[in-house]
Design a protein around this motif. Structure first.
Motif, PDB file in Angstrom:
ATOM      1  N   VAL A   3       0.625  -7.454  15.761  1.00 32.86           N
ATOM      2  CA  VAL A   3       0.780  -6.574  14.605  1.00 32.86           C
ATOM      3  C   VAL A   3       0.614  -5.128  15.055  1.00 32.86           C
ATOM      4  CG1 VAL A   3      -0.112  -5.953  12.326  1.00 32.86           C
ATOM      5  CG2 VAL A   3      -0.096  -8.357  13.053  1.00 32.86           C
ATOM      6  N   ASP A   4       1.585  -4.310  14.701  1.00 34.67           N
ATOM      7  CA  ASP A   4       1.540  -2.880  15.043  1.00 34.67           C
ATOM      8  C   ASP A   4       1.429  -2.075  13.750  1.00 34.67           C
ATOM      9  OD1 ASP A   4       1.922  -0.304  16.078  1.00 34.67           O
ATOM     10  OD2 ASP A   4       4.105  -0.504  15.969  1.00 34.67           O
ATOM     11  N   ASN A   5       0.313  -1.348  13.585  1.00 28.38           N
ATOM     12  CA  ASN A   5       0.165  -0.502  12.393  1.00 28.38           C
ATOM     13  C   ASN A   5       0.127   0.975  12.757  1.00 28.38           C
ATOM     14  OD1 ASN A   5      -2.356  -0.381  13.558  1.00 28.38           O
ATOM     15  ND2 ASN A   5      -3.510  -0.873  11.703  1.00 28.38           N
ATOM     16  N   LYS A  70       2.102   0.620   6.859  1.00 25.83           N
ATOM     17  CA  LYS A  70       1.255   1.789   7.107  1.00 25.83           C
ATOM     18  C   LYS A  70      -0.069   1.325   7.699  1.00 25.83           C
ATOM     19  CE  LYS A  70      -0.226   1.877   2.234  1.00 25.83           C
ATOM     20  NZ  LYS A  70      -0.354   2.715   1.036  1.00 25.83           N
ATOM     21  N   ASN A  71      -0.811   2.274   8.214  1.00 23.49           N
ATOM     22  CA  ASN A  71      -2.095   1.959   8.832  1.00 23.49           C
ATOM     23  C   ASN A  71      -3.176   1.948   7.764  1.00 23.49           C
ATOM     24  OD1 ASN A  71      -4.368   1.630  10.351  1.00 23.49           O
ATOM     25  ND2 ASN A  71      -4.170   3.532  11.512  1.00 23.49           N
ATOM     26  N   GLU A  72      -3.612   0.759   7.392  1.00 22.72           N
ATOM     27  CA  GLU A  72      -4.686   0.618   6.413  1.00 22.72           C
ATOM     28  C   GLU A  72      -5.947   0.064   7.053  1.00 22.72           C
ATOM     29  OE1 GLU A  72      -2.872  -1.678   3.263  1.00 22.72           O
ATOM     30  OE2 GLU A  72      -2.198   0.151   2.275  1.00 22.72           O
ATOM     31  N   GLY A  73      -6.025   0.158   8.397  1.00 21.49           N
ATOM     32  CA  GLY A  73      -7.247  -0.200   9.078  1.00 21.49           C
ATOM     33  C   GLY A  73      -7.210  -1.526   9.819  1.00 21.49           C
ATOM     34  N   ASN A  79      -5.111  -9.051   8.652  1.00 26.45           N
ATOM     35  CA  ASN A  79      -4.765  -9.818   7.459  1.00 26.45           C
ATOM     36  C   ASN A  79      -3.269 -10.024   7.295  1.00 26.45           C
ATOM     37  OD1 ASN A  79      -7.398 -10.241   6.662  1.00 26.45           O
ATOM     38  ND2 ASN A  79      -7.428  -8.574   5.163  1.00 26.45           N
ATOM     39  N   VAL A  80      -2.460  -9.193   7.938  1.00 21.44           N
ATOM     40  CA  VAL A  80      -1.009  -9.386   7.899  1.00 21.44           C
ATOM     41  C   VAL A  80      -0.666 -10.818   8.315  1.00 21.44           C
ATOM     42  CG1 VAL A  80       1.167  -8.762   9.025  1.00 21.44           C
ATOM     43  CG2 VAL A  80      -0.379  -6.970   8.246  1.00 21.44           C
ATOM     44  N   VAL A  81      -1.297 -11.281   9.374  1.00 18.72           N
ATOM     45  CA  VAL A  81      -1.060 -12.639   9.853  1.00 18.72           C
ATOM     46  C   VAL A  81      -1.925 -13.649   9.111  1.00 18.72           C
ATOM     47  CG1 VAL A  81      -1.256 -14.177  11.854  1.00 18.72           C
ATOM     48  CG2 VAL A  81      -0.279 -11.891  12.124  1.00 18.72           C
ATOM     49  N   TYR A 195     -13.310  -1.574   4.199  1.00 22.06           N
ATOM     50  CA  TYR A 195     -14.073  -0.892   5.252  1.00 22.06           C
ATOM     51  C   TYR A 195     -13.178   0.016   6.118  1.00 22.06           C
ATOM     52  CZ  TYR A 195     -17.961  -4.122   4.334  1.00 22.06           C
ATOM     53  OH  TYR A 195     -18.978  -4.825   3.751  1.00 22.06           O
ATOM     54  N   PHE A 196     -11.924  -0.350   6.281  1.00 21.97           N
ATOM     55  CA  PHE A 196     -10.960   0.328   7.152  1.00 21.97           C
ATOM     56  C   PHE A 196     -11.298   0.146   8.631  1.00 21.97           C
ATOM     57  CE2 PHE A 196      -8.763   3.693   9.423  1.00 21.97           C
ATOM     58  CZ  PHE A 196      -7.501   3.629   8.857  1.00 21.97           C
ATOM     59  N   LEU A 197     -12.544   0.412   9.004  1.00 22.78           N
ATOM     60  CA  LEU A 197     -12.965   0.293  10.399  1.00 22.78           C
ATOM     61  C   LEU A 197     -14.478   0.093  10.443  1.00 22.78           C
ATOM     62  CD1 LEU A 197     -11.831   0.601  13.349  1.00 22.78           C
ATOM     63  CD2 LEU A 197     -12.526   2.995  13.218  1.00 22.78           C
ATOM     64  N   TYR A 198     -14.908  -0.913  11.189  1.00 20.58           N
ATOM     65  CA  TYR A 198     -16.325  -1.262  11.372  1.00 20.58           C
ATOM     66  C   TYR A 198     -16.905  -2.039  10.177  1.00 20.58           C
ATOM     67  CZ  TYR A 198     -16.115   2.146  15.190  1.00 20.58           C
ATOM     68  OH  TYR A 198     -15.770   2.846  16.314  1.00 20.58           O
TER      69      TYR A 198
END
Length: 297
Positions: A3-5, A70-73, A79-81, A195-198
């Protein structure tokens, strides 16, 4: 599935070119693991996330490149997969989530699968080793301090030959390499995208802790660069921001008893930025924390 975001199509084009045999790996610290490369061209599919969700069968390809809109974290990308796996896979299927800045031994997935099915585990992890110093442990998993909301890495910095001395307790596996079954995924749900990240991994484990335990497997190694996905091995502002605000967000959700001390710990961390003369970053982080609604997540 990859997956590439990222915000452009450059990465997808490079991945497609690699699959077609037009890009060769020129440098690696792990020649014995990387070479020989699989024969090219590979049978690949390059598809958008919305097209991927609508596609009923994806098993006829060596690799699938999925371009997120788009980049949602971190959680959203995984979760895409995971969304498709919830609907289309049997409970016994196993999943391995792996960051892009890693190298793994050829037998790693076989090892993980054989060890995992022996026990009723939830989400488990690997031993992460430093890519540039592969005899040094980067982490075997994370530890959570409920009083101040701080996370630390278990066994960080020890030498690989010291791993077998004792099994370390961990509260969650590191997101760079996580292994679980569809059965577990269906019970604990998708990664929390807010959370986006962490803190996503800790949240995941927390949801399943009544039923499942977490651990790491001592002889399952992943060589991890660390920080590459967020732009640097040094903490960028975006990493700094989310590591602080999600300390608070996680405490609001699971650890409200110590929410006050968690806030104190966060403000102390920001104060240290000012002590090190990082005035702009300190002020920006202070502003981000003040925007948090203490009652909502």
């Amino acid at each position: 599935m990859v997956v590439d975001n990222s915000p452009s199509f450059d990465s997808i084009k490079n991945l497609e070119s690699w699959a077609e045999g037009n890009v060769k790996v020129e440098r690696t610290n792990f020649s014995s693991l990387v070479f020989p490369e699989n024969n090219k061209p590979l049978k690949y599919l390059s598809i958008s996330d919305t097209e991927y969700w609508q596609k009923s069968q994806n098993d006829d390809y060596d690799v699938i490149f999925v371009k997120a809109g788009k980049n949602e974290g971190f959680a959203a990308a995984n979760n895409v997969v995971l969304k498709t796996k919830l609907d289309r896979s049997g409970q016994e299927e196993l999943l391995f989530l792996l960051n892009n800045d890693t190298v793994i031994p050829p037998d790693l997935i076989t090892k993980l699968a054989s060890k995992y099915v022996e026990h009723d585990y939830g989400v488990v992890g690997c031993v992460l080793l430093e890519y540039s110093k592969p005899d040094i442990v980067q982490s075997v998993g994370g530890l959570y301090n409920k009083y101040f909301g701080i996370t630390t890495q278990a066994l960080e910095g020890i030498k690989i030959n010291e791993l077998g001395l004792e099994k370390a307790h961990i509260d969650y596996p590191v997101g760079a390499a996580m292994f679980l079954s569809i059965k577990v995924l269906k019970q604990i749900g998708l990664l929390e995208e807010k959370y986006f990240l962490y803190y996503e991994e800790l949240d995941w484990v927390q949801r399943g802790k009544v039923t499942y335990s977490t651990t790491y497997f001592e002889d399952c190694f992943v060589y991890h660069k660390g920080g590459v996905s967020i732009g640097s091995n040094h903490k960028s502002f975006i990493a700094d921001k989310y590591s602080l605000i999600n300390r608070i967000n996680f405490a609001k959700k699971y650890n409200r008893t110590y929410l006050t001390t968690t806030y104190l710990g966060v403000f102390f961390s920001i104060f240290k930025r000012f002590l090190f003369l990082k005035f702009k970053r300190g002020a920006s982080l202070f502003y981000e924390v003040l925007k948090i609604n203490p009652n909502k997540f």
